[in-house]
Design a protein around this motif. Sequence first.
Motif, PDB file in Angstrom:
ATOM      1  N   TYR A   1       0.825  -1.207   0.000  1.00 38.00           N
ATOM      2  CA  TYR A   1       0.000   0.000   0.000  1.00 38.00           C
ATOM      3  C   TYR A   1       0.861   1.260   0.000  1.00 38.00           C
ATOM      4  O   TYR A   1       1.855   1.335   0.722  1.00 38.00           O
ATOM      5  CB  TYR A   1      -0.931  -0.019   1.219  1.00 38.00           C
TER       6      TYR A   1
ATOM      7  N   THR B   1      -4.640   2.083  -3.850  1.00 34.10           N
ATOM      8  CA  THR B   1      -5.161   0.897  -3.168  1.00 34.10           C
ATOM      9  C   THR B   1      -5.357   1.175  -1.694  1.00 34.10           C
ATOM     10  O   THR B   1      -4.667   2.011  -1.103  1.00 34.10           O
ATOM     11  CB  THR B   1      -4.215  -0.324  -3.300  1.00 34.10           C
TER      12      THR B   1
ATOM     13  N   ASN C   1      -9.475  -3.252  -1.337  1.00 32.42           N
ATOM     14  CA  ASN C   1      -8.836  -4.433  -1.928  1.00 32.42           C
ATOM     15  C   ASN C   1      -9.560  -5.723  -1.577  1.00 32.42           C
ATOM     16  O   ASN C   1      -9.642  -6.632  -2.396  1.00 32.42           O
ATOM     17  CB  ASN C   1      -7.409  -4.556  -1.417  1.00 32.42           C
TER      18      ASN C   1
ATOM     19  N   ILE D   1      -4.841   0.175 -11.780  1.00 32.04           N
ATOM     20  CA  ILE D   1      -4.511   0.804 -10.493  1.00 32.04           C
ATOM     21  C   ILE D   1      -3.392   1.829 -10.683  1.00 32.04           C
ATOM     22  O   ILE D   1      -3.535   2.999 -10.333  1.00 32.04           O
ATOM     23  CB  ILE D   1      -4.093  -0.275  -9.461  1.00 32.04           C
TER      24      ILE D   1
END
Length: 429
Positions: A55, A61, A66, A265
């Motif tokens: 992280y 994220t 998640n 992401i």
Amino acid sequence: MSEETLGLSTLAVHAGYEPDPATGARQVPIYQSTSYVFKDAEHAARLFNLEEVGYIYSRLTNPTVNALAARVAALEGGAGAVCCSSGHAAQIMALFPLMGPGCNVVASSRLYGGTITQFSQTIRRFGWSATFVDTDDLDAVKAAINENTRAIFCETIANPGGYVTDLDAMAKIADEAGLPLIVDNTTATPYLCRPIEHGATLVVHSATKYMTGNGTVTGGVVVDSGKFDWSASDKFPSLAAPEPAYHGLNFHSALGPMAFTFHSIAVGLRDLGMTMNPQGAHYTLMGIETLCLRMERHIQNAKAVAEWLEADPRVDGVTYAGLPSSPSYERAQRIVPKGAGALFTVAVKGGYDSCVKLVDSLKLFSHVANLGDTRSLIIHPASTTHRQLEEEQQIKAGAAPNVVRISIGIEDFKDIISDLDQGLAAATA
Ligand SMILES: *Cc1c(COP(=O)(O)O)cnc(C)c1O
């Protein structure tokens, strides 16, 4: 416990989370934190190079978000998933790694109204475009594909008409053209259909609807099957060539089946910022725990209500793919064998005026622009969501002036029927 052998009801409760090693917390904690302390400078560098997964910052994220992504990926049988702030955000995030200026998506003409607007108007600002086709006309779908096409997009069960798409046929066409098939599975949910098993590359969800299930938050998810070969052609440079937006990383060669998820992401969420927040993820995780139970009741109620309405003399027709009278009935047995969802339209005798009266007379049903809630919902598209369209366009969209759209909830079936009964009496008096 291997997630591959577990049933959907088990995955809905367990997938994507082990009790927190620091506290033993059984439920997924809401990690209300923007950032995460690096162990040292080298750890930070490895994270930024995607050499180690961890992280950094919650726009990218967050542990709660998640857990939800992993749970939905497991439910859909995908390799990875990314959560977004809404269903519409998920659609942009699904297209983003595939498209570039001048590229197009071939999309079903039977889509959620908001998606039609997003695809026909807003994506043009990015230099993207959509070509809409009747997905029952397979030759038309093939003919719509050209050298700038980067994806085919359809919905499992399309609203408002309760139409079921032949996903296997769409996947075959996509395959032959070397293109990914994107399926919006919002109205079916993985309980009724897992599009990846029919050949879909990406599955998108508005988690706002059945996934969360009770009308509390907006959310979206993109699930990647991990099966598409992005390097088979030069059509997908963001995934299969050095990505200038991420110091020249070739996502496909570095990350294999997780290329799409990591790109979404590391570049998509990083630069577009359509991030789901941890509170929102918490509500959706709570909803998903009961997804299978709720869907069972939704489809039981929907079938019973559709049958009751079809037999009622005040009704001119019901478009529910679970009824043998529906043109989608045979196909529904193959694509959504457990049930054809809980969303359909009803044609009311007396047309527009009766529909408006019905909507105003119902007491249990809520008159809202939403679907997939535990509560039964109703809307008259011609006077609301489809108001701007000409009558001919309304009819084509399955939203003729004489139809109402209903989303059947999980209440006691007899109460739903009795409300419709008194409403129809008032509407057609
Ligand atoms: C609601 C919906 C969307 C859009 O989702 P939001 O969460 O409202 O942005 C997309 N597709 C379908 C099928 C929907 O029902």
